[in-house]
Design a protein around this motif. Structure first.
Motif, PDB file in Angstrom:
ATOM      1  N   SER A 254       0.815  -1.221   0.000  1.00  0.00           N
ATOM      2  CA  SER A 254       0.000   0.000   0.000  1.00  0.00           C
ATOM      3  C   SER A 254       0.842   1.262   0.000  1.00  0.00           C
ATOM      4  N   PHE A 256       1.472   3.422  -2.287  1.00  0.00           N
ATOM      5  CA  PHE A 256       1.056   3.769  -3.639  1.00  0.00           C
ATOM      6  C   PHE A 256       2.024   4.733  -4.315  1.00  0.00           C
ATOM      7  N   ASN A 257       2.346   5.812  -3.627  1.00  0.00           N
ATOM      8  CA  ASN A 257       3.110   6.842  -4.315  1.00  0.00           C
ATOM      9  C   ASN A 257       4.544   6.408  -4.615  1.00  0.00           C
ATOM     10  N   ARG A 260       4.468   4.219  -7.567  1.00  0.00           N
ATOM     11  CA  ARG A 260       4.169   4.974  -8.780  1.00  0.00           C
ATOM     12  C   ARG A 260       5.406   5.723  -9.280  1.00  0.00           C
ATOM     13  N   LEU A 261       6.177   6.263  -8.340  1.00  0.00           N
ATOM     14  CA  LEU A 261       7.397   6.964  -8.740  1.00  0.00           C
ATOM     15  C   LEU A 261       8.382   6.020  -9.405  1.00  0.00           C
ATOM     16  N   TYR A 303      -6.717  -4.409 -16.373  1.00  0.00           N
ATOM     17  CA  TYR A 303      -6.013  -3.160 -16.646  1.00  0.00           C
ATOM     18  C   TYR A 303      -5.133  -3.252 -17.899  1.00  0.00           C
ATOM     19  N   GLU A 314      -0.824   6.356 -18.138  1.00  0.00           N
ATOM     20  CA  GLU A 314      -0.411   6.559 -16.751  1.00  0.00           C
ATOM     21  C   GLU A 314      -1.577   6.387 -15.787  1.00  0.00           C
ATOM     22  N   ILE A 315      -2.753   6.835 -16.177  1.00  0.00           N
ATOM     23  CA  ILE A 315      -3.924   6.667 -15.313  1.00  0.00           C
ATOM     24  C   ILE A 315      -4.218   5.181 -15.117  1.00  0.00           C
ATOM     25  N   GLN A 316      -4.135   4.436 -16.188  1.00  0.00           N
ATOM     26  CA  GLN A 316      -4.456   3.009 -16.096  1.00  0.00           C
ATOM     27  C   GLN A 316      -3.479   2.272 -15.191  1.00  0.00           C
ATOM     28  N   ALA A 318      -1.539   3.555 -12.838  1.00  0.00           N
ATOM     29  CA  ALA A 318      -1.664   4.027 -11.461  1.00  0.00           C
ATOM     30  C   ALA A 318      -2.881   3.387 -10.804  1.00  0.00           C
ATOM     31  N   ALA A 319      -3.965   3.284 -11.559  1.00  0.00           N
ATOM     32  CA  ALA A 319      -5.164   2.650 -11.013  1.00  0.00           C
ATOM     33  C   ALA A 319      -4.870   1.199 -10.633  1.00  0.00           C
ATOM     34  N   ALA A 322      -2.941   1.114  -7.393  1.00  0.00           N
ATOM     35  CA  ALA A 322      -3.824   1.428  -6.272  1.00  0.00           C
ATOM     36  C   ALA A 322      -4.697   0.227  -5.905  1.00  0.00           C
ATOM     37  N   GLN A 323      -5.111  -0.523  -6.930  1.00  0.00           N
ATOM     38  CA  GLN A 323      -5.898  -1.736  -6.659  1.00  0.00           C
ATOM     39  C   GLN A 323      -5.093  -2.721  -5.814  1.00  0.00           C
ATOM     40  N   GLY A 325      -2.848  -2.097  -3.748  1.00  0.00           N
ATOM     41  CA  GLY A 325      -2.719  -1.587  -2.392  1.00  0.00           C
ATOM     42  C   GLY A 325      -3.973  -1.793  -1.562  1.00  0.00           C
ATOM     43  N   ARG A 326      -5.092  -1.869  -2.234  1.00  0.00           N
ATOM     44  CA  ARG A 326      -6.348  -1.994  -1.497  1.00  0.00           C
ATOM     45  C   ARG A 326      -6.605  -3.424  -1.032  1.00  0.00           C
TER      46      ARG A 326
ATOM     47  N   TYR B 266      -6.623  13.408 -12.520  1.00  0.00           N
ATOM     48  CA  TYR B 266      -5.645  12.406 -12.081  1.00  0.00           C
ATOM     49  C   TYR B 266      -4.546  13.043 -11.236  1.00  0.00           C
ATOM     50  N   ASP B 278      -6.610   4.080   1.213  1.00  0.00           N
ATOM     51  CA  ASP B 278      -6.249   3.174   0.115  1.00  0.00           C
ATOM     52  C   ASP B 278      -7.494   2.763  -0.664  1.00  0.00           C
ATOM     53  N   ALA B 282      -8.095   3.750  -4.562  1.00  0.00           N
ATOM     54  CA  ALA B 282      -8.247   2.711  -5.580  1.00  0.00           C
ATOM     55  C   ALA B 282      -9.567   2.906  -6.312  1.00  0.00           C
ATOM     56  N   LEU B 285      -9.436   6.043  -8.686  1.00  0.00           N
ATOM     57  CA  LEU B 285      -8.639   5.801  -9.889  1.00  0.00           C
ATOM     58  C   LEU B 285      -9.306   4.794 -10.808  1.00  0.00           C
TER      59      LEU B 285
END
Lengths: 334, 408
Positions: A254, A256-257, A260-261, A303, A314-316, A318-319, A322-323, A325-326, B266, B278, B282, B285
């Protein structure tokens, strides 16, 4: 200036230095080598070829060997090497392939029994759009007198039927641990490097028989003239491939950031494609001790589809992170 | 009458801006003989290309035959229209001039064969042919080759100023200097934009007109999007907003990027990730990704009429879940110093990655996965000087390597 003194990259890097230049130097894939050598006995009857198999098993190497043996000295001039994962659209077919295939028709008076004298190697052809593959059909036929195509792919099913039917298909098998180890040992002997058997085993474990990756690890680990497990471990850690493992770990945690970086770095600094990221991310998921890897893999598949059909890669991605992480996967390990 | 028509220049000497270019055109036409090259006017919209051709025809007493993007211009259509003109020009009595407007709009698909036919016709025309185009593209290369090209530039601020003064004079209005400057800046040399902006301010029909979204307006829209209580109010706000749906996949300009609605959402969401759970993150996004899918489908199939649903879908998916999260607008999803290094190093390594992909007979992506870092490691370990990549960029690539060696 001292132009001759500049060392060639292909001499420095073992992966090129020890790339076989003749079919009989290829250590594995004996059946295929035999088959190709037989076909080469009647060069004018050589069919188009399609090589399929996983990464680093010698598909491109064999295609180049074939080009060398068929075309001789000028093989480089008369061979067009294209990598479809870098240029995948119909534009590539129209502009590069078609042009290369048609120029030579004018340049030489073709005898009926003359051998083909141009080879087009289309690497990662399964990355080509089907539009581009379709555009190739006619070109293959129109240039059949002078040109031979070698298609190379990881997944045969991504090559459209009409192209498959125009080629003789060779399925490459995985390179076994013994074969990899033997080859790496030979390199070490030549280079005067001492190597630990355990280190070689470690390399194989990591690369799963991918020769290119194996040799690169070996060389990066050999700085001190001595290759140990630890040095192999260190070398493995620096690759773009192992970044993917880190990204997935961070996402599962989790973070996330951070993940992502690292992903942005992988895509921009290393130049890894989004699809390759997901492909190896999927491998990573099964390497972890997850309670239900199929659940995660299903999310990834969704995805991957969205990546291909969405507007912002990038949105896809990142999403997707995030998934991960959840899901709280860490506490649900077996 | 709308002002852009009212103030369309009708006489050959009534134009503002591009004086030199207009002279070239006049010069070309007055020296035109059979066999002269046709004229191609390049230039952005609103620089007076079409108006000037019309006034030119009038002045030199030509009958103008015009074809523009609204006409189907495939080979057989062009043939049917143009060939009779070319062959029988003398029979019409009056002199003829052919004007092909918006030739960059000749479509590869629907106007099949149109451009190549043009290229042939242009070579040996019996009448003067003038073409106009906003941009050059690959398809036009034959046409470009056989034409005399004159490039119209956006109106200079000075020419824009003169045009505004001229219209104000005609309307008997005055305007403060700041507003004039704002109009000039916003129109960016597009005379039509200039006149529209002027009309909106003078006639006052639309208040707070704006053509190009400013940073402030984007920020305001996004903030409103995340704070409004009422979904209908939010929808109304979006209708008047400068934000737009677009897709970077097909490449987009700096301006499109800054106005890209999904990108702005975004960036704002992920830069506020610390305040979002979280689960919520999620979820947000995921919803964004769904809308992204929808938007790209529209672009891929060119189903523009579907774009009007995008706001509704976005609100349905995102409105409820994004209330009360305190999300604020952010232009970048990462602190700039960080993203700066990532993108700059990425850019500077590109030639090396490409060269290695040739050397290693593999894709650039595979280079990134299995070769690049090993190669750099080997270079750092060994004592190699300048390397031979067998590329015409050798010097550049060796510089990159030196830089990489210096990195810790």
């Amino acid at each position: 200036m001292e132009k001759q003194q500049k060392p060639l990259v292909s001499d420095i890097m073992w992966v090129e230095k020890y790339r076989p230049t003749r079919l009989d130097q290829v250590i594995n894939q004996k059946e295929i080598v035999k088959g190709l050598e037989n076909l080469l006995k009647k060069p004018n009857e050589l069919p188009h070829l399609l090589f399929t198999g996983s990464a680093g098993v010698g598909k491109t190497t064999m295609a180049i060997c074939l080009a060398r043996q068929l075309l001789g000295e000028n093989w480089k001039r008369d061979t067009l090497e294209l990598n479809a994962s870098d240029e995948r659209g119909i534009k590539m077919v129209r502009e590069r392939v078609k042009e290369f295939a048609s120029i030579m028709k004018l340049s030489i008076n073709q005898q009926a029994d003359e051998r083909p004298f141009k080879i087009i190697i289309l690497d990662e052809a399964d990355e080509m759009t089907s539009e581009a593959q379709t555009a190739l059909r006619r070109i293959i036929e129109d240039s059949a007198k002078t040109t031979r195509f070698v298609f190379i792919c990881n997944y045969l099913s991504h090559i459209i039927e009409p192209i498959q039917s125009r080629c003789v298909i060779f399925r490459f098998s995985k390179v076994s641990e013994d074969e990899v180890v033997e080859y790496l040992k030979n390199i070490c002997k030549n280079e005067g490097v001492k190597v630990d058997d355990k280190a070689l085993h470690k390399i194989y474990e990591q690369t799963n028989g991918d020769m290119r990756h194996s040799i690169n690890i070996l060389q990066a680990a050999s700085a001190s003239g001595n290759v140990s497990v630890q040095q192999v471990q260190n070398a493995i850690g620096i690759s773009g491939r192992s970044k993917i493992s880190e990204i997935i770990d961070l996402a599962i945690d989790s973070k996330f950031n951070d993940s992502r970086l690292k992903l942005l770095e992988l895509l921009n600094v290393y130049g890894v494609s989004e699809t390759d990221f997901l492909r190896y991310a999927n491998e990573e998921i099964y390497k972890r001790d997850l309670e239900n890897p199929y659940e995660v893999s299903t999310i990834l598949a969704e995805y991957d589809y969205r990546l291909a059909n969405g507007a912002h890669p990038e949105i896809q991605l990142a999403a997707f992170l995030a998934q991960l992480g959840r899901l709280n996967l860490k506490s649900r390990k077996k | 009458m709308m002002w852009t028509e009212k103030y369309r220049m009708k006489s050959i000497d009534g134009f503002f801006g591009n004086e030199k270019e207009r002279h070239i055109v006049i010069d070309w036409l007055s020296h035109w003989v059979k066999g002269s090259k046709p004229l191609l006017m390049m230039g952005p919209p609103g620089t007076g290309k079409t108006s000037f051709v019309k006034s030119l025809a009038k002045y030199f007493d030509y009958d103008l035959v015009e074809l523009n993007a609204s006409d189907l211009r495939n080979k057989s259509n062009l043939e049917a229209l143009i060939l009779p003109l070319l062959i029988n020009s003398s029979l019409f009595g009056k002199k003829l001039m052919l004007f092909l407007d918006e030739i960059d709009g000749i479509s590869g698909r629907d106007d099949y064969g149109g451009l190549s036919f043009l290229a042939v016709v242009l070579k040996d025309a019996d009448i003067p042919i003038i073409m106009a185009s906003n941009s050059k593209n690959q398809k036009m290369k034959d046409v470009l080759k056989s034409s005399k090209i004159v490039t119209f530039l956006p109106l200079t601020p000075f020419a824009s100023y003169l045009l505004i003064k001229y219209i104000l004079n005609r309307e008997s209005k005055i305007l403060d200097q700041d507003t004039i400057i704002k109009i000039i800046r916003d129109a960016r040399g597009d005379a039509r934009g200039l006149i529209n902006g002027l009309q909106m301010i003078i006639e006052g029909t639309i208040e707070g007109y704006s053509k190009i979204g400013s940073e402030y307006e984007i920020e305001e829209s996004i903030s409103k999007f995340f704070t409004f209580e009422n979904i209908n109010e939010t929808k109304q706000m979006l209708l008047n907003s400068v934000l737009q749906f677009s897709t970077p996949k097909f490449g987009y300009s700096q301006e499109e990027r800054s106005r890209d609605f999904l990108n702005a959402l975004y960036n704002s969401i992920v830069s506020n990730h610390k305040n979002i759970s979280d689960e919520k993150l999620a979820n947000l996004l995921h919803c964004l990704s769904e809308v992204d899918l929808f938007v790209n489908r529209i672009y891929e199939n060119r189903n523009w009429r579907l774009l009007k649903y995008s706001n509704d879908i976005l609100l349905t998916k995102l409105f409820k879940t994004s209330r009360n999260l305190g999300i604020k607008y952010s232009q970048y999803s990462i602190p700039f110093p960080l993203i700066g290094t990532i993108f700059m190093r990425g850019q500077s390594l590109r030639p090396l990655r490409n060269a290695l992909s040739k050397q290693f007979h593999t894709s650039t992506s595979t280079v990134g996965l299995f070769c690049l870092s090993y190669f750099l490691q080997v270079i750092k370990n060994g004592k190699f000087g300048v390397l031979d990549f067998n590329s015409n960029e050798d010097d550049k690539i060796n510089e990159i390597i030196v830089k990489e060696k210096l990195r810790a």
